[in-house]
Scaffold this motif. Structure first.
Motif, PDB file in Angstrom:
ATOM      1  N   MET A 215      48.652  34.079  39.671  1.00 27.97           N
ATOM      2  CA  MET A 215      49.864  34.899  39.662  1.00 27.97           C
ATOM      3  C   MET A 215      49.804  35.987  38.590  1.00 27.97           C
ATOM      4  SD  MET A 215      51.858  34.345  42.120  1.00 27.97           S
ATOM      5  CE  MET A 215      53.183  35.358  41.476  1.00 27.97           C
ATOM      6  N   ALA A 216      49.078  35.718  37.497  1.00 29.20           N
ATOM      7  CA  ALA A 216      48.958  36.740  36.454  1.00 29.20           C
ATOM      8  C   ALA A 216      48.243  37.974  37.007  1.00 29.20           C
ATOM      9  CB  ALA A 216      48.202  36.176  35.252  1.00 29.20           C
ATOM     10  N   ALA A 217      47.194  37.754  37.796  1.00 29.01           N
ATOM     11  CA  ALA A 217      46.477  38.868  38.413  1.00 29.01           C
ATOM     12  C   ALA A 217      47.363  39.591  39.414  1.00 29.01           C
ATOM     13  CB  ALA A 217      45.205  38.363  39.089  1.00 29.01           C
ATOM     14  N   TYR A 218      48.152  38.822  40.161  1.00 26.24           N
ATOM     15  CA  TYR A 218      49.082  39.438  41.120  1.00 26.24           C
ATOM     16  C   TYR A 218      50.087  40.332  40.399  1.00 26.24           C
ATOM     17  CZ  TYR A 218      53.139  39.825  44.170  1.00 26.24           C
ATOM     18  OH  TYR A 218      54.203  40.313  44.886  1.00 26.24           O
ATOM     19  N   ARG A 219      50.656  39.840  39.320  1.00 25.93           N
ATOM     20  CA  ARG A 219      51.669  40.610  38.594  1.00 25.93           C
ATOM     21  C   ARG A 219      51.063  41.833  37.895  1.00 25.93           C
ATOM     22  NH1 ARG A 219      53.892  35.230  37.507  1.00 25.93           N
ATOM     23  NH2 ARG A 219      55.827  35.050  38.726  1.00 25.93           N
ATOM     24  N   ALA A 220      49.769  41.782  37.606  1.00 32.10           N
ATOM     25  CA  ALA A 220      49.101  42.895  36.914  1.00 32.10           C
ATOM     26  C   ALA A 220      48.526  43.920  37.885  1.00 32.10           C
ATOM     27  CB  ALA A 220      47.988  42.359  36.015  1.00 32.10           C
ATOM     28  N   ARG A 221      48.758  43.742  39.189  1.00 35.74           N
ATOM     29  CA  ARG A 221      48.174  44.645  40.194  1.00 35.74           C
ATOM     30  C   ARG A 221      48.608  46.084  39.921  1.00 35.74           C
ATOM     31  NH1 ARG A 221      52.710  42.471  42.033  1.00 35.74           N
ATOM     32  NH2 ARG A 221      54.077  43.609  43.476  1.00 35.74           N
ATOM     33  N   ASP A 222      47.694  47.024  40.186  1.00 30.13           N
ATOM     34  CA  ASP A 222      47.949  48.448  39.936  1.00 30.13           C
ATOM     35  C   ASP A 222      47.281  49.251  41.043  1.00 30.13           C
ATOM     36  OD1 ASP A 222      48.231  51.033  39.051  1.00 30.13           O
ATOM     37  OD2 ASP A 222      47.216  50.741  37.134  1.00 30.13           O
ATOM     38  N   TRP A 223      48.092  49.774  41.968  1.00 26.71           N
ATOM     39  CA  TRP A 223      47.552  50.475  43.139  1.00 26.71           C
ATOM     40  C   TRP A 223      46.861  51.777  42.773  1.00 26.71           C
ATOM     41  CZ3 TRP A 223      49.241  55.388  44.019  1.00 26.71           C
ATOM     42  CH2 TRP A 223      50.431  55.774  43.408  1.00 26.71           C
ATOM     43  N   THR A 224      47.094  52.313  41.547  1.00 29.72           N
ATOM     44  CA  THR A 224      46.479  53.591  41.181  1.00 29.72           C
ATOM     45  C   THR A 224      45.021  53.420  40.769  1.00 29.72           C
ATOM     46  OG1 THR A 224      47.154  53.424  38.839  1.00 29.72           O
ATOM     47  CG2 THR A 224      48.704  54.452  40.378  1.00 29.72           C
ATOM     48  N   ARG A 225      44.587  52.185  40.515  1.00 25.99           N
ATOM     49  CA  ARG A 225      43.198  51.957  40.115  1.00 25.99           C
ATOM     50  C   ARG A 225      42.316  51.803  41.342  1.00 25.99           C
ATOM     51  NH1 ARG A 225      43.393  46.832  36.330  1.00 25.99           N
ATOM     52  NH2 ARG A 225      41.199  46.895  36.987  1.00 25.99           N
ATOM     53  N   LYS A 226      41.048  52.203  41.208  1.00 27.66           N
ATOM     54  CA  LYS A 226      40.121  52.102  42.331  1.00 27.66           C
ATOM     55  C   LYS A 226      39.648  50.671  42.578  1.00 27.66           C
ATOM     56  CE  LYS A 226      40.106  56.033  44.230  1.00 27.66           C
ATOM     57  NZ  LYS A 226      40.715  56.130  45.573  1.00 27.66           N
ATOM     58  N   ASP A 227      40.043  49.732  41.719  1.00 29.64           N
ATOM     59  CA  ASP A 227      39.813  48.324  42.028  1.00 29.64           C
ATOM     60  C   ASP A 227      41.158  47.620  42.154  1.00 29.64           C
ATOM     61  OD1 ASP A 227      40.591  48.437  39.400  1.00 29.64           O
ATOM     62  OD2 ASP A 227      39.046  47.088  38.646  1.00 29.64           O
ATOM     63  N   GLY A 228      42.190  48.420  42.417  1.00 31.08           N
ATOM     64  CA  GLY A 228      43.538  47.870  42.538  1.00 31.08           C
ATOM     65  C   GLY A 228      43.833  47.422  43.947  1.00 31.08           C
ATOM     66  N   PHE A 229      43.163  46.362  44.383  1.00 31.25           N
ATOM     67  CA  PHE A 229      43.331  45.886  45.755  1.00 31.25           C
ATOM     68  C   PHE A 229      44.645  45.123  45.874  1.00 31.25           C
ATOM     69  CE2 PHE A 229      38.692  45.813  44.821  1.00 31.25           C
ATOM     70  CZ  PHE A 229      38.373  46.931  45.572  1.00 31.25           C
ATOM     71  N   ILE A 230      45.474  45.527  46.833  1.00 24.73           N
ATOM     72  CA  ILE A 230      46.793  44.931  47.012  1.00 24.73           C
ATOM     73  C   ILE A 230      46.968  44.405  48.429  1.00 24.73           C
ATOM     74  CG2 ILE A 230      49.279  45.392  46.970  1.00 24.73           C
ATOM     75  CD1 ILE A 230      48.708  47.565  44.896  1.00 24.73           C
ATOM     76  N   TYR A 231      46.646  45.263  49.397  1.00 27.31           N
ATOM     77  CA  TYR A 231      46.785  44.927  50.807  1.00 27.31           C
ATOM     78  C   TYR A 231      45.795  45.802  51.561  1.00 27.31           C
ATOM     79  CZ  TYR A 231      49.102  43.522  55.147  1.00 27.31           C
ATOM     80  OH  TYR A 231      49.369  42.990  56.382  1.00 27.31           O
ATOM     81  N   GLY A 232      45.349  45.340  52.714  1.00 30.34           N
ATOM     82  CA  GLY A 232      44.278  46.045  53.426  1.00 30.34           C
ATOM     83  C   GLY A 232      44.555  47.500  53.686  1.00 30.34           C
ATOM     84  N   SER A 233      45.809  47.844  54.070  1.00 28.64           N
ATOM     85  CA  SER A 233      46.118  49.241  54.376  1.00 28.64           C
ATOM     86  C   SER A 233      46.089  50.127  53.148  1.00 28.64           C
ATOM     87  CB  SER A 233      47.494  49.337  55.060  1.00 28.64           C
ATOM     88  OG  SER A 233      48.506  48.838  54.208  1.00 28.64           O
TER      89      SER A 233
END
Length: 387
Positions: free
Chosen positions: A38-56
């Motif tokens: 959950m810590a990794a989930y809460r730290a997600r950042d879509w602006t990073r090129k390794d910021g994987f959140i969802y396939g789309s």
């Protein structure tokens, strides 16, 4: 813990990918992206090129393609979209709101024109046309927010003064967006010419096989990129990893294919220009083409498409007989693929200069240029002779 077979199939240990490298990057399909905790989930950042959140929102495969397109165009940030037209629409929807004004060349790509006429008009966005061969017609107002540029028009091939348009817009704080599909990141460098945003249909030269539809938007400004990314995310736009992998394979041979098709097209243009009693040839490399001097100044290549304008005496039936009689040229939309195409646009094409007759656009593939010339010559012989 011993797991039942269905559970074991789903939760078995994955084959490691670290330490493996091949010519082509891996294809990572995903809708759901899983997080280690959950810590990794809460730290997600879509602006990073390794910021994987969802396939789309992106996978390693799509991020790799975005990085390569950005390098190809000479930009810093790239965003993929499901098609070239969706990329155009995304630019409009990100940067225009009701009451804003958009400046568009009068010979704009037909699908772009239809989107402007229907959707943008319905959303209260005002559109003003300008003649790309006469920049006295490029008139700004207090509500002008974006100037659209095509270089060149993809049916009549007028080449605009990109540098002057971009400078005029920049002086007024207005964004510029360029359809750079024809240039493909090879013929010219969009950002060195002063534009803010470059849009490509990757379905054309980048793919090269005529089997994958995709678009791309490239820019240097991170703020513009983030605005585009957020709009795309809110709309649920995304591309599949398998389609991205197809484009990545096409990029390996892009430069070789582009220059071969450019050379073949120029050969055909030169030879067909001798048929002056039958047709006029439209191509930026010809001195008679509007904007030829700007093409000569700004470009190092000229793609592989051109148009033929038949003399007024030939009817649509006559010209259809020419197209139907071609043996090597297939009939269809698009360009940049391995097989040559021919398509009649009739007399209704919008252009900076009036067209006196039927227009046929030619897309040169990878066949032998001499064979293509022979095919076009035999097709021209099917036209009715002068009485």
């Amino acid at each position: 813990m011993t797991l039942a077979q269905p559970t074991a199939l789903l939760h078995g240990e994955r084959w490691p990918v670290q330490g493996f490298e091949s010519i082509q990057p891996g294809t990572f399909d995903a809708a759901t992206v899983v997080f280690p905790n959950m810590a990794a989930y809460r730290a997600r950042d879509w602006t990073r090129k390794d910021g994987f959140i969802y396939g789309s929102h992106g996978t390693p495969t799509t991020f790799e393609l975005e990085a390569r397109i950005a390098r190809l165009e000479g930009g810093l940030h790239c965003l993929l979209s499901p098609s070239g037209l969706s990329a155009i629409a995304l630019v409009y929807m990100t940067f225009l709101k009701p009451g804003d004004e958009l400046l568009v060349p009068l010979n704009v790509y037909a699908a772009n024109r239809v989107f402007i006429t229907h959707e943008l008009a319905a959303w209260g966005i005002h559109v003003r046309l300008y003649d790309p061969t006469d920049l006295e017609t490029l008139e700004f107002s207090d509500t002008t927010k974006l100037v659209w540029i095509e270089a060149p028009c993809s049916t009549t091939f007028e080449f605009p003064d990109i540098v002057e348009i971009a400078a005029s817009a920049q002086a007024r704080g207005v964004l510029t967006a360029l359809d750079s599909t024809w240039g493909a990141g090879i013929a010219y460098r969009p950002f060195e010419l002063g534009v803010d945003i470059a849009v490509q249909s990757l379905s054309k030269y980048a793919n090269g096989s005529g089997d994958t539809v995709m678009g791309a938007i490239t820019c240097n400004d991170k703020g513009l990129y983030e605005a585009l990314k957020l709009c795309a995310m809110r709309m649920g736009l995304g591309v599949s990893a398998r389609d991205a992998a197809s484009i990545l394979r096409g990029l390996d041979t892009l430069c070789v294919r582009y220059r071969a098709q450019d050379a073949a097209a120029r050969f055909l243009v030169s030879e067909l220009s001798r048929y002056g009693d039958v047709l006029r040839v439209l191509h930026p490399s010809l001195t008679a083409c509007p904007g030829h001097t700007f093409w000569q100044r700004d470009c190092v290549a000229a793609a592989g498409i051109f148009s033929l304008v038949f003399q007024e005496r030939f009817s649509s039936t006559d010209v259809d007989r020419f197209v139907d009689g071609l043996k090597l040229f297939k009939i269809g939309f698009g360009w940049g693929g391995p097989v040559s195409l021919a398509l009649s646009y009739g007399r209704s094409v919008v252009s900076a200069e009036p067209l006196e007759g039927e227009l046929v656009r030619i897309s040169v593939g990878l066949e032998d240029p001499e064979d293509l010339l022979a095919d076009l010559a035999q097709g021209l012989r099917l036209l009715p002779s002068i009485d």
